[in-house]
Design a protein around this motif. Structure first.
Motif, short mmCIF file in Angstrom:
data_model
loop_
_atom_site.label_atom_id
_atom_site.label_comp_id
_atom_site.label_asym_id
_atom_site.label_seq_id
_atom_site.Cartn_x
_atom_site.Cartn_y
_atom_site.Cartn_z
N GLU A 1 0.83 -1.21 0.00
CA GLU A 1 0.00 0.00 0.00
C GLU A 1 0.87 1.26 0.00
O GLU A 1 0.47 2.30 -0.51
CB GLU A 1 -0.92 0.02 1.23
CG GLU A 1 -1.89 -1.14 1.33
CD GLU A 1 -1.33 -2.35 2.10
OE1 GLU A 1 -2.16 -3.16 2.55
OE2 GLU A 1 -0.10 -2.48 2.24
N ALA A 2 2.07 1.15 0.57
CA ALA A 2 3.00 2.29 0.63
C ALA A 2 3.35 2.78 -0.77
O ALA A 2 3.64 3.97 -0.96
CB ALA A 2 4.27 1.90 1.38
N LEU A 3 3.31 1.89 -1.75
CA LEU A 3 3.63 2.27 -3.13
C LEU A 3 2.59 3.24 -3.70
O LEU A 3 2.87 3.95 -4.67
CB LEU A 3 3.74 1.03 -4.01
CG LEU A 3 4.83 0.04 -3.61
CD1 LEU A 3 4.68 -1.26 -4.38
CD2 LEU A 3 6.20 0.66 -3.82
N GLU B 1 12.29 4.99 -3.36
CA GLU B 1 12.49 6.40 -3.74
C GLU B 1 12.58 6.57 -5.25
O GLU B 1 12.16 7.58 -5.79
CB GLU B 1 13.78 6.92 -3.13
CG GLU B 1 13.80 6.95 -1.63
CD GLU B 1 15.17 7.32 -1.09
OE1 GLU B 1 16.05 7.75 -1.88
OE2 GLU B 1 15.37 7.19 0.12
N TYR B 2 13.16 5.61 -5.93
CA TYR B 2 13.41 5.74 -7.36
C TYR B 2 12.32 5.01 -8.14
O TYR B 2 11.80 3.99 -7.71
CB TYR B 2 14.79 5.17 -7.71
CG TYR B 2 15.88 5.84 -6.90
CD1 TYR B 2 16.27 7.15 -7.18
CD2 TYR B 2 16.49 5.18 -5.85
CE1 TYR B 2 17.25 7.78 -6.44
CE2 TYR B 2 17.48 5.79 -5.09
CZ TYR B 2 17.85 7.09 -5.39
OH TYR B 2 18.81 7.72 -4.65
N ASP B 3 12.00 5.53 -9.31
CA ASP B 3 10.93 4.96 -10.13
C ASP B 3 11.16 3.48 -10.45
O ASP B 3 10.22 2.69 -10.40
CB ASP B 3 10.76 5.74 -11.43
CG ASP B 3 10.12 7.10 -11.21
OD1 ASP B 3 9.47 7.28 -10.16
OD2 ASP B 3 10.28 7.97 -12.08
N PHE B 4 12.41 3.10 -10.74
CA PHE B 4 12.67 1.70 -11.06
C PHE B 4 12.37 0.81 -9.86
O PHE B 4 11.76 -0.24 -10.01
CB PHE B 4 14.12 1.49 -11.54
CG PHE B 4 14.40 0.06 -11.86
CD1 PHE B 4 13.95 -0.50 -13.04
CD2 PHE B 4 15.08 -0.76 -10.97
CE1 PHE B 4 14.18 -1.84 -13.35
CE2 PHE B 4 15.31 -2.10 -11.25
CZ PHE B 4 14.86 -2.64 -12.45
N ASN B 5 12.80 1.22 -8.67
CA ASN B 5 12.53 0.43 -7.46
C ASN B 5 11.03 0.30 -7.21
O ASN B 5 10.54 -0.75 -6.83
CB ASN B 5 13.20 1.06 -6.24
CG ASN B 5 14.70 0.96 -6.28
OD1 ASN B 5 15.28 0.36 -7.17
ND2 ASN B 5 15.34 1.57 -5.29
N ALA C 1 8.90 -3.18 -7.32
CA ALA C 1 8.12 -3.61 -6.16
C ALA C 1 6.65 -3.85 -6.54
O ALA C 1 6.03 -4.80 -6.06
CB ALA C 1 8.22 -2.57 -5.05
N VAL C 2 6.10 -2.99 -7.39
CA VAL C 2 4.71 -3.18 -7.84
C VAL C 2 4.58 -4.50 -8.60
O VAL C 2 3.66 -5.29 -8.35
CB VAL C 2 4.23 -2.00 -8.73
CG1 VAL C 2 2.93 -2.34 -9.44
CG2 VAL C 2 4.07 -0.75 -7.89
N ALA C 3 5.51 -4.77 -9.50
CA ALA C 3 5.47 -6.01 -10.28
C ALA C 3 5.61 -7.23 -9.36
O ALA C 3 4.86 -8.21 -9.50
CB ALA C 3 6.58 -6.00 -11.34
#
Length: 184
Positions: free
Chosen positions: A55-57, A80-84, A88-90
């Motif tokens: 949910e933090a995402l 913090e970074y878009d790739f991370n 994490a979403v994937a």
């Protein structure tokens, strides 16, 4: 250095509605529950390697109350970074499918197969390897019964087939107590 948290059996990580942090389970098993005024409903388990607090995402609070089913080690994950964040979403999406399948397998079919599957999941490490489980590491029989959706007595009987309990022999009068014998 990443923030590491250790929890003991039954310890609360977070309650539903609190500000979410993304965590990776390094050791142990967490339970995610929907808590209402009249019931606590097990929704999912999180095993080593899993993410909790996805949910933090989305800058949302925790949807479920999270507590330790066994002793746990968790590491906060930086997004913090878009790739991370994308990674994490994937991973969270794929993990959700796996854990939904796991809950179905632990709640349908013969009890012996459900318990065997649960024990297999408990024995897995974050790196995918497995380890030998000790009975003392298991959640209580009552907790296992809730997870498998069966009676505690059934768990006791079936668990003894997989992992016989150690029993203490009664010492004759005047002798020290403490010798162990495996139950048949």
């Amino acid at each position: 250095m990443k923030n590491t948290t250790r929890l003991t059996h039954g310890q609360l990580l977070a309650s539903a509605g609190e500000s979410a942090t993304l965590w990776r389970v390094k050791e142990g098993v967490l339970r995610l529950d929907q808590v209402t005024h009249d019931a606590t409903i097990l929704v999912q388990l999180a095993f080593p390697g899993d993410l909790v607090g996805v949910e933090a995402l989305c800058a949302e609070p925790y949807a479920y109350t999270i507590s330790a089913l066994t002793s746990c080690k968790l590491v906060a994950q930086s997004v913090e970074y878009d790739f991370n964040r994308f990674a994490a979403v994937a991973q969270g999406f794929m993990q959700q499918q796996d854990r939904t399948r796991d809950m179905m397998r632990m709640r349908t079919g013969p009890v012996r197969e459900r318990l065997a599957y649960f024990l297999k999941l408990l024995s897995q490490n974050a790196d995918g390897s497995s380890r030998k489980l000790e009975r003392s590491e298991l959640p209580s029989q009552k907790e296992i019964a809730v997870i498998l959706d069966v009676a505690s007595e059934t768990v006791c009987r079936e668990l003894n087939a997989f992992m016989p309990a150690k029993v203490y022999k009664r010492a004759p009068r005047g002798e020290a107590v403490g010798s162990l014998a495996m139950a048949a």
